[in-house]
Write a protein that holds these residues in place. Structure first.
Motif, PDB file in Angstrom:
ATOM      1  N   ALA A   1       2.551  11.649   0.475  1.00 31.65           N
ATOM      2  CA  ALA A   1       2.099  10.137   0.543  1.00 31.65           C
ATOM      3  C   ALA A   1       2.363   9.583   2.009  1.00 31.65           C
ATOM      4  CB  ALA A   1       3.110   9.153  -0.227  1.00 31.65           C
ATOM      5  N   ARG A   2       3.029  10.277   2.751  1.00 30.98           N
ATOM      6  CA  ARG A   2       3.592   9.583   4.157  1.00 30.98           C
ATOM      7  C   ARG A   2       2.369   9.792   5.150  1.00 30.98           C
ATOM      8  NH1 ARG A   2       5.802  14.208   7.477  1.00 30.98           N
ATOM      9  NH2 ARG A   2       5.646  16.021   6.119  1.00 30.98           N
ATOM     10  N   HIS A   3       1.502  10.757   4.817  1.00 30.20           N
ATOM     11  CA  HIS A   3       0.158  10.641   5.757  1.00 30.20           C
ATOM     12  C   HIS A   3      -0.352   9.805   5.659  1.00 30.20           C
ATOM     13  CE1 HIS A   3       1.248  15.105   6.664  1.00 30.20           C
ATOM     14  NE2 HIS A   3       1.653  15.495   5.668  1.00 30.20           N
ATOM     15  N   TYR A   4      -0.504   9.174   4.443  1.00 28.64           N
ATOM     16  CA  TYR A   4      -1.674   7.817   4.324  1.00 28.64           C
ATOM     17  C   TYR A   4      -1.033   6.603   4.702  1.00 28.64           C
ATOM     18  CZ  TYR A   4      -4.092  11.496   2.054  1.00 28.64           C
ATOM     19  OH  TYR A   4      -4.672  12.922   1.994  1.00 28.64           O
ATOM     20  N   TYR A   5       0.572   6.405   4.974  1.00 29.25           N
ATOM     21  CA  TYR A   5       0.930   5.151   5.414  1.00 29.25           C
ATOM     22  C   TYR A   5       0.233   4.535   6.654  1.00 29.25           C
ATOM     23  CZ  TYR A   5       5.133   6.760   2.480  1.00 29.25           C
ATOM     24  OH  TYR A   5       5.915   7.167   1.842  1.00 29.25           O
TER      25      TYR A   5
ATOM     26  N   ILE B   1       0.711  -1.093   0.191  1.00 28.99           N
ATOM     27  CA  ILE B   1      -0.040   0.182  -0.163  1.00 28.99           C
ATOM     28  C   ILE B   1       1.008   1.199  -0.053  1.00 28.99           C
ATOM     29  CG2 ILE B   1      -1.664   1.286   1.322  1.00 28.99           C
ATOM     30  CD1 ILE B   1      -2.815  -1.386   2.198  1.00 28.99           C
ATOM     31  N   ARG B   2       1.845   1.204   0.736  1.00 29.56           N
ATOM     32  CA  ARG B   2       2.909   2.509   0.797  1.00 29.56           C
ATOM     33  C   ARG B   2       3.508   2.831  -0.357  1.00 29.56           C
ATOM     34  NH1 ARG B   2       6.394   0.776   4.933  1.00 29.56           N
ATOM     35  NH2 ARG B   2       4.803   1.802   6.276  1.00 29.56           N
TER      36      ARG B   2
ATOM     37  N   LYS C   1      -2.085   2.318  12.220  1.00 30.28           N
ATOM     38  CA  LYS C   1      -2.960   3.370  12.372  1.00 30.28           C
ATOM     39  C   LYS C   1      -2.495   4.469  10.817  1.00 30.28           C
ATOM     40  CE  LYS C   1       0.232   6.153  14.991  1.00 30.28           C
ATOM     41  NZ  LYS C   1       0.420   7.276  15.837  1.00 30.28           N
ATOM     42  N   ILE C   2      -3.112   5.289  10.324  1.00 35.12           N
ATOM     43  CA  ILE C   2      -3.050   5.964   9.546  1.00 35.12           C
ATOM     44  C   ILE C   2      -2.835   7.326  10.040  1.00 35.12           C
ATOM     45  CG2 ILE C   2      -3.816   7.158   7.260  1.00 35.12           C
ATOM     46  CD1 ILE C   2      -5.204   4.595   6.702  1.00 35.12           C
ATOM     47  N   SER C   3      -1.587   8.280   9.844  1.00 33.31           N
ATOM     48  CA  SER C   3      -1.332   9.518  10.619  1.00 33.31           C
ATOM     49  C   SER C   3      -1.898  10.715   9.846  1.00 33.31           C
ATOM     50  CB  SER C   3       0.104   9.682  10.958  1.00 33.31           C
ATOM     51  OG  SER C   3       0.779   9.683   9.414  1.00 33.31           O
ATOM     52  N   LEU C   4      -2.890  10.441   8.768  1.00 29.82           N
ATOM     53  CA  LEU C   4      -3.515  11.712   8.451  1.00 29.82           C
ATOM     54  C   LEU C   4      -3.933  12.680   9.180  1.00 29.82           C
ATOM     55  CD1 LEU C   4      -4.408  12.902   5.757  1.00 29.82           C
ATOM     56  CD2 LEU C   4      -6.648  11.686   6.079  1.00 29.82           C
ATOM     57  N   PRO C   5      -3.470  14.052   9.227  1.00 32.87           N
ATOM     58  CA  PRO C   5      -3.951  15.046  10.166  1.00 32.87           C
ATOM     59  C   PRO C   5      -5.507  15.325  10.132  1.00 32.87           C
ATOM     60  CG  PRO C   5      -2.033  15.784   8.960  1.00 32.87           C
ATOM     61  CD  PRO C   5      -2.488  14.561   8.171  1.00 32.87           C
ATOM     62  N   ARG C   6      -6.147  15.212  11.186  1.00 35.49           N
ATOM     63  CA  ARG C   6      -7.570  15.347  11.325  1.00 35.49           C
ATOM     64  C   ARG C   6      -8.130  16.497  10.370  1.00 35.49           C
ATOM     65  NH1 ARG C   6      -7.558  10.708  11.601  1.00 35.49           N
ATOM     66  NH2 ARG C   6      -7.254   9.706  13.687  1.00 35.49           N
TER      67      ARG C   6
ATOM     68  N   GLY D   1       4.101   5.831  -5.698  1.00 32.52           N
ATOM     69  CA  GLY D   1       4.029   5.580  -7.045  1.00 32.52           C
ATOM     70  C   GLY D   1       3.424   7.015  -7.553  1.00 32.52           C
ATOM     71  N   GLN D   2       2.070   7.193  -6.764  1.00 31.00           N
ATOM     72  CA  GLN D   2       1.385   8.194  -7.552  1.00 31.00           C
ATOM     73  C   GLN D   2       1.599   9.643  -6.648  1.00 31.00           C
ATOM     74  OE1 GLN D   2      -1.223   7.602  -9.485  1.00 31.00           O
ATOM     75  NE2 GLN D   2      -0.049   5.702  -9.610  1.00 31.00           N
ATOM     76  N   PHE D   3       2.398   9.831  -5.744  1.00 28.37           N
ATOM     77  CA  PHE D   3       2.535  11.166  -4.911  1.00 28.37           C
ATOM     78  C   PHE D   3       4.135  11.044  -4.430  1.00 28.37           C
ATOM     79  CE2 PHE D   3      -1.845   9.887  -3.788  1.00 28.37           C
ATOM     80  CZ  PHE D   3      -2.558  10.714  -4.591  1.00 28.37           C
TER      81      PHE D   3
END
Length: 54
Positions: free
Chosen positions: A29-33, A16-17, A43-48, A22-24
């Motif tokens: 992309a690191r926010h979606y790892y 997934i990472r 967990k996914i560390s996407l800022p709220r 590959g797209q960003f």
């Protein structure tokens, strides 16, 4: 989904990472790892503030 105690979850997270990289660029992309230590909760560390709930 998968047993979190086996290595297969880590392999899936790595794929997934790789798909996000590959797209960003890595900065975005690191926010979606999917992160987490082996055998621990993932967990996914996407800022709220970037989450939109409609």
């Amino acid at each position: 989904m998968t047993n979190p105690l086996l290595n297969s979850i880590n392999e899936k997270c790595a794929r997934i990472r790789g798909a996000f990289v590959g797209q960003f660029d890595d900065c975005m992309a690191r926010h979606y790892y999917i992160d987490g230590s082996r055998g621990e909760a993932k967990k996914i560390s996407l800022p709220r503030n970037l989450v939109v709930w409609e």
